[in-house]
Enzyme design. Sequence first.
Site, PDB file in Angstrom:
ATOM      1  NE  ARG A   1      -5.864  35.213 -14.900  1.00 17.95           N
ATOM      2  CZ  ARG A   1      -7.061  35.734 -14.783  1.00 17.95           C
ATOM      3  NH1 ARG A   1      -7.946  35.580 -15.761  1.00 17.95           N
ATOM      4  NH2 ARG A   1      -7.415  36.379 -13.691  1.00 17.95           N
TER       5      ARG A   1
ATOM      6  CD  GLU B   1      -2.919   1.051   2.351  1.00 23.43           C
ATOM      7  OE1 GLU B   1      -3.709   0.082   2.268  1.00 23.43           O
ATOM      8  OE2 GLU B   1      -2.956   1.884   3.284  1.00 23.43           O
TER       9      GLU B   1
ATOM     10  CD  GLN C   1      13.058  34.729 -10.803  1.00 22.83           C
ATOM     11  OE1 GLN C   1      13.183  35.324  -9.737  1.00 22.83           O
ATOM     12  NE2 GLN C   1      14.015  34.704 -11.715  1.00 22.83           N
TER      13      GLN C   1
END
Length: 377
Positions: A266, A240, A277
Amino acid sequence: MDFSWSTEQTARYEETVRRTADAFPADRPRRAAGRDDWLALGRIGALGACLPAEHGGGGLGALDTARVIEAVGRTCHDTGLVFAASAHLFACAVPIAEFGSAELKKRFLPELASGRMIAGNAMTEPESGSDVSRLRVTATEAPGGFVLNGEKSFVSNGPAADVLVTYATSDPDSGHLGQTAFVVPADARGVLRSEPFEKMGLSSCLAGTVTFRDCFVPADQVLGAEGMGATIFQTSMGWERACLFAGYLGLMDRLVEECVGFARERRQFGRRLAEFQAVSHRVVDMKLRLESARLLLYRACWEMDRGGRATLPVALSKLAVSEGAVESALDAVRILGGRGYRSESGIEAALRDAVPSVLFSGTSEIQKELAAKELGL
């Protein structure tokens, strides 16, 4: 070291992505997995990847299994569903495959691999989360089997399960050697299940309480032998902690891609976000976490396939993936701003689904304890 995938492995990954996209499109509403969803997960291979082929599984090793789960996590936007499938496979089906009798394997594995049967992992208790050595659910020997009494909490898939894999103290004087593992049909007399919990994330994976009240379990439904419960549980946790978290690699991969696309398109202050940056470096941090965690997870699975002692690489892998998933999901919310905070974006859901990853399968603190012990500390 060879960092390439074979033609067969590449084809399997691409086929898993295609099947997942067909079965669980991005606009699928988030909801508890229904029977049709479980059957679709079975057809994709998410429920039986590492189970024996003779019992309907894929017969894959840990590394190939992780790659399948990563593909599902990359494509399915409902991480709760991916988690439900992984808990079903690694915490329940794997223990039956590795420690069950021939009859138990024949009875349950084909049903679990196909999704015709849902498995619930009943280990955690109200007073036993990280400390699994002190189970209060008892298994009292009786003619022909054992009688279980006590309560399990946060049972993954519990409210919907057809079968439970659970652990109880059969010899309180023997410590971890006094724990025994059982396969219990969920409709057995004396099994009481609660309504699903309301949770912060992973809402598609139903979780609840399971109470055993004088529940008789025949001896042929014991996994391994009496007293082997701790060994069986740790084996399932190895699978798991390594392979389940490949689903979170897929999530992190998808978040990087979405943030790169958003930053390119955008515009603010007359410039693309990618030209700031502060944004581009945040995306690079996300990519760095992804690739670092991915290498650790692949290495842990490679060690498991070699049959080596994988405790340290698995602990480091789980730690890197879970902590990285939370940080990257939070970065994604910041990059998308108000859009990322809105429910329809799916980004805020990714954050909510990432948070519990630092808790289940052993908290981040427990992983550090395991790593420290392996380092001789």
